[in-house]
Motif scaffolding. Structure first.
Motif, short mmCIF file in Angstrom:
data_model
loop_
_atom_site.label_atom_id
_atom_site.label_comp_id
_atom_site.label_asym_id
_atom_site.label_seq_id
_atom_site.Cartn_x
_atom_site.Cartn_y
_atom_site.Cartn_z
N ALA A 1 0.84 -1.20 0.00
CA ALA A 1 0.00 0.00 0.00
C ALA A 1 0.87 1.25 0.00
CB ALA A 1 -0.93 -0.01 1.21
N LEU A 2 1.97 1.20 0.74
CA LEU A 2 2.87 2.35 0.79
C LEU A 2 3.55 2.56 -0.56
CD1 LEU A 2 4.01 4.54 2.59
CD2 LEU A 2 5.79 2.95 3.32
N ALA A 3 3.95 1.48 -1.19
CA ALA A 3 4.57 1.58 -2.51
C ALA A 3 3.61 2.20 -3.51
CB ALA A 3 5.03 0.21 -2.98
N ARG A 4 2.35 1.77 -3.47
CA ARG A 4 1.35 2.35 -4.38
C ARG A 4 1.16 3.84 -4.10
NH1 ARG A 4 -2.38 -2.74 -3.49
NH2 ARG A 4 -1.86 -4.00 -5.33
N ALA A 5 1.16 4.20 -2.83
CA ALA A 5 0.99 5.61 -2.48
C ALA A 5 2.16 6.45 -3.00
CB ALA A 5 0.86 5.75 -0.96
N VAL A 6 3.36 5.89 -2.91
CA VAL A 6 4.54 6.61 -3.42
C VAL A 6 4.41 6.80 -4.93
CG1 VAL A 6 7.02 6.42 -3.86
CG2 VAL A 6 6.12 5.89 -1.59
N ARG A 7 4.06 5.73 -5.63
CA ARG A 7 3.91 5.85 -7.09
C ARG A 7 2.85 6.89 -7.45
NH1 ARG A 7 4.84 2.19 -11.79
NH2 ARG A 7 3.62 3.13 -13.48
N ASP A 8 1.71 6.84 -6.76
CA ASP A 8 0.64 7.78 -7.06
C ASP A 8 1.06 9.22 -6.80
OD1 ASP A 8 -0.95 5.64 -7.75
OD2 ASP A 8 -2.10 5.64 -5.88
N ARG A 9 1.78 9.44 -5.71
CA ARG A 9 2.21 10.80 -5.38
C ARG A 9 3.21 11.32 -6.41
NH1 ARG A 9 2.57 13.85 -0.69
NH2 ARG A 9 0.54 12.87 -0.24
N LEU A 10 4.13 10.46 -6.83
CA LEU A 10 5.13 10.90 -7.80
C LEU A 10 4.51 11.19 -9.16
CD1 LEU A 10 8.13 8.51 -6.99
CD2 LEU A 10 7.80 10.89 -6.28
N THR A 11 3.63 10.33 -9.62
CA THR A 11 3.01 10.56 -10.93
C THR A 11 2.11 11.80 -10.89
OG1 THR A 11 1.27 8.96 -10.38
CG2 THR A 11 3.14 8.15 -11.65
N ALA A 12 1.45 12.01 -9.77
CA ALA A 12 0.60 13.19 -9.63
C ALA A 12 1.43 14.47 -9.68
CB ALA A 12 -0.20 13.14 -8.33
N ALA A 13 2.69 14.36 -9.25
CA ALA A 13 3.58 15.51 -9.26
C ALA A 13 4.30 15.69 -10.60
CB ALA A 13 4.63 15.37 -8.14
N GLY A 14 3.97 14.83 -11.57
CA GLY A 14 4.57 14.96 -12.90
C GLY A 14 5.86 14.21 -13.07
N VAL A 15 6.24 13.37 -12.13
CA VAL A 15 7.46 12.57 -12.26
C VAL A 15 7.20 11.42 -13.21
CG1 VAL A 15 9.18 11.16 -11.04
CG2 VAL A 15 8.18 13.18 -9.93
#
Length: 254
Positions: free
Chosen positions: A234-248
């Protein structure tokens, strides 16, 4: 925020026989690179093959997650191995995974040391030279994943071996840029907000805040997400979602 490109990696196939650690299938939906245990700290032919097959299905790159021969200690204990022996161990582990990957229609694209070996290569010249020698003798074409400033990174570059620098989303850093030892409190970040903030700082600014509050430059291309802690997926998914949302932009570094 400055646009950035980053690789997300996680350790897979960390099992042996009927025993397994982590949820490989779930992590492969999140990461862009899988570090596959290849018999040192974990992994057997069947777990390795299953991980390779799953990585192919998800379009995920493979690295050989080489380690000390320490199944009982999960590769997290330093071993004072003779350099020639360490070279042979790395060659054998990479060779085994390479053969299995080939059987699954893919290939190993890099080498990432695990646990205590990874930490030792930051400051142990003899062992660092032994690992670099293994990569050179394997043809010199496999990049090495290493920490910024690690002794092994400099030796690899001198030998013509490409280096991919790595940061950690869920590990605390000391002011000198090394990781807080797991034996110390706070070494592993458990708070989701803290992990997300650190991941975003590394991705966007190539900096990380150390345990004493100071800011460190961390010019990395890949970010490790551990899969062996509670709530890791769940934490890994949250990291991915946060990064993609930030344009990474997330893509394999190898």
């Amino acid at each position: 925020m400055t646009a950035a490109v980053l690789d997300l990696n996680a350790d897979l196939a960390e099992g042996f026989g009927a025993w397994s650690m982590g949820d490989d299938a779930a992590l492969l939906e999140v990461v862009t690179t899988a570090n596959v245990a290849c018999g040192g700290h974990a992994g057997d032919p069947s777990t390795m093959r299953a991980a390779c097959r799953a990585a192919v299905a998800h379009g995920v790159a493979l690295t050989a997650h080489v380690a000390y021969p320490d199944l009982q200690g999960f590769g997290r204990r330093f071993l004072d191995i003779a350099p020639d022996e360490l070279t042979d161990l790395v060659i054998a582990q990479v060779g085994a995974l390479s053969a299995i990957a080939r059987a699954e229609g893919t290939s190993v694209r890099g080498v990432k040391p695990h646990g205590a070996l990874y930490n030792a290569l930051a400051h142990h010249p003899a062992q660092a030279a032994a690992v670099v020698r293994a990569l050179v003798e394997l043809g010199g074409e496999l990049p090495l994943v290493a920490a910024p400033g690690a002794v092994v990174a400099g030796l690899a570059e001198e030998a013509g071996v490409a280096v991919v620098l790595e940061g950690f989303a869920d590990r605390a850093y000391l002011p000198d840029g090394t990781l807080v030892p797991r034996t110390q409190p706070g070494a592993v970040l458990a708070d989701e907000d803290a992990v997300l903030a650190q991941a975003l700082s590394i991705a966007a600014e190539r900096r990380v805040r150390a345990a004493d509050g100071s800011l460190l430059d961390l010019p990395v291309r890949t970010l490790c997400l551990h899969g062996d802690t509670p709530g890791a997926v769940a934490l890994a998914r949250a990291v991915r979602d946060r990064l993609t949302a930030a344009g990474v932009r997330l893509e394999a570094a190898l």
